[in-house]
Structures are given as C-alpha cells and as structure tokens.
Design a protein around this motif. Structure first.
Motif, PDB file in Angstrom:
ATOM      1  N   GLY A  85      33.979   9.568   7.288  1.00 31.61           N
ATOM      2  CA  GLY A  85      33.646   8.968   5.997  1.00 31.61           C
ATOM      3  C   GLY A  85      32.840   7.687   6.117  1.00 31.61           C
ATOM      4  O   GLY A  85      32.924   6.816   5.250  1.00 31.61           O
ATOM      5  N   LYS A  86      32.041   7.576   7.169  1.00 35.25           N
ATOM      6  CA  LYS A  86      31.227   6.374   7.408  1.00 35.25           C
ATOM      7  C   LYS A  86      29.745   6.716   7.309  1.00 35.25           C
ATOM      8  O   LYS A  86      29.322   7.836   7.614  1.00 35.25           O
ATOM      9  N   ASN A  87      28.951   5.745   6.917  1.00 38.32           N
ATOM     10  CA  ASN A  87      27.505   5.909   6.841  1.00 38.32           C
ATOM     11  C   ASN A  87      26.906   5.645   8.219  1.00 38.32           C
ATOM     12  O   ASN A  87      27.078   4.556   8.772  1.00 38.32           O
ATOM     13  N   GLN A  88      26.180   6.624   8.778  1.00 40.76           N
ATOM     14  CA  GLN A  88      25.668   6.483  10.141  1.00 40.76           C
ATOM     15  C   GLN A  88      24.645   5.352  10.280  1.00 40.76           C
ATOM     16  O   GLN A  88      24.569   4.707  11.320  1.00 40.76           O
ATOM     17  N   VAL A  89      23.882   5.089   9.235  1.00 37.82           N
ATOM     18  CA  VAL A  89      22.906   3.995   9.293  1.00 37.82           C
ATOM     19  C   VAL A  89      23.642   2.656   9.378  1.00 37.82           C
ATOM     20  O   VAL A  89      23.294   1.797  10.197  1.00 37.82           O
ATOM     21  N   THR A  90      24.674   2.491   8.570  1.00 39.32           N
ATOM     22  CA  THR A  90      25.471   1.261   8.595  1.00 39.32           C
ATOM     23  C   THR A  90      26.166   1.091   9.937  1.00 39.32           C
ATOM     24  O   THR A  90      26.164  -0.003  10.517  1.00 39.32           O
ATOM     25  N   VAL A  91      26.745   2.157  10.449  1.00 38.86           N
ATOM     26  CA  VAL A  91      27.427   2.093  11.756  1.00 38.86           C
ATOM     27  C   VAL A  91      26.435   1.687  12.838  1.00 38.86           C
ATOM     28  O   VAL A  91      26.724   0.827  13.669  1.00 38.86           O
TER      29      VAL A  91
END
Length: 111
Positions: A85-91
């Motif tokens: 449930g995480k945004n890959q760009v943000t990570v």
C-alpha cells in the motif's frame, strides 16, 4: 527497570560484507521496511554500458570532498510497494534521501 520503546527503522542500509576488489565491493542497497522493498543504488560514472529493468530513477550527488557530481541509478530489486500500500515514487525518493545522508556522513568521515 524502565520500559524501553524500541522502534523499527524506516530504512536499512546493506552492502556486501566481504570485499574482494571487484565491482561487487561498491554495491549498496536500501531496504524499506514498511514497503517490503529493496532498492539498489548504483554509481554509474564508471560504467560503460548498463541496462536496468523495472522502475528506476536517476539521482545526482555532489561529493562534499571535491565538489564533483556523482551519478546514481536507483533500481527496485524487489518492489512490493503496491502490495504494502505504498507509492513506489515516494518510497524511491525517501530512500534516496536516506542514502544521500549516508553518502554525506561517509564524506564527513574523510574530511
């Protein structure tokens, strides 16, 4: 005895422990605990040809010792962002900030 609050880190830094003077010596990974994902940061200034697959981004780091710009590609080696449930760009951006702070610390140890 006082109760201690142990928190888990958001990121972990990993590298190959045994150095043998090969390309492998300079590989570094950042593991994002909450996203269950592993990102390799690859210093590409010394590479002639490289092709990476999957989601990736390019980053620049200004070396604090000599002011030279260093080029890195960040590549998901294991990408579980969607499942977590995480945004890959943000990570990826947060992992770069973590890795950049490590590079700055490493430079400060050589000054």
């Amino acid at each position: 005895m006082a109760l201690q609050n142990y928190t888990k880190p958001k990121f972990l830094l990993a590298e190959i422990p045994i150095k043998d003077n090969t390309f492998q010596d300079h590989r570094n990974w950042v593991y994002c605990v909450d996203a269950l994902s592993l990102i390799e940061f690859i210093y590409v200034d010394d590479l002639q040809d490289f092709q990476f697959t999957g989601y990736q981004e390019r980053f620049e780091y200004e070396n604090e010792i000599d002011g030279e710009l260093e080029n890195y590609w960040a590549v998901f080696v294991q990408n579980n962002c969607e499942a977590a449930g995480k945004n890959q760009v943000t990570v990826m951006q947060e992992a770069w900030q973590f890795y950049k702070e490590y590079l700055q610390w490493e430079d400060s140890q050589m000054l």
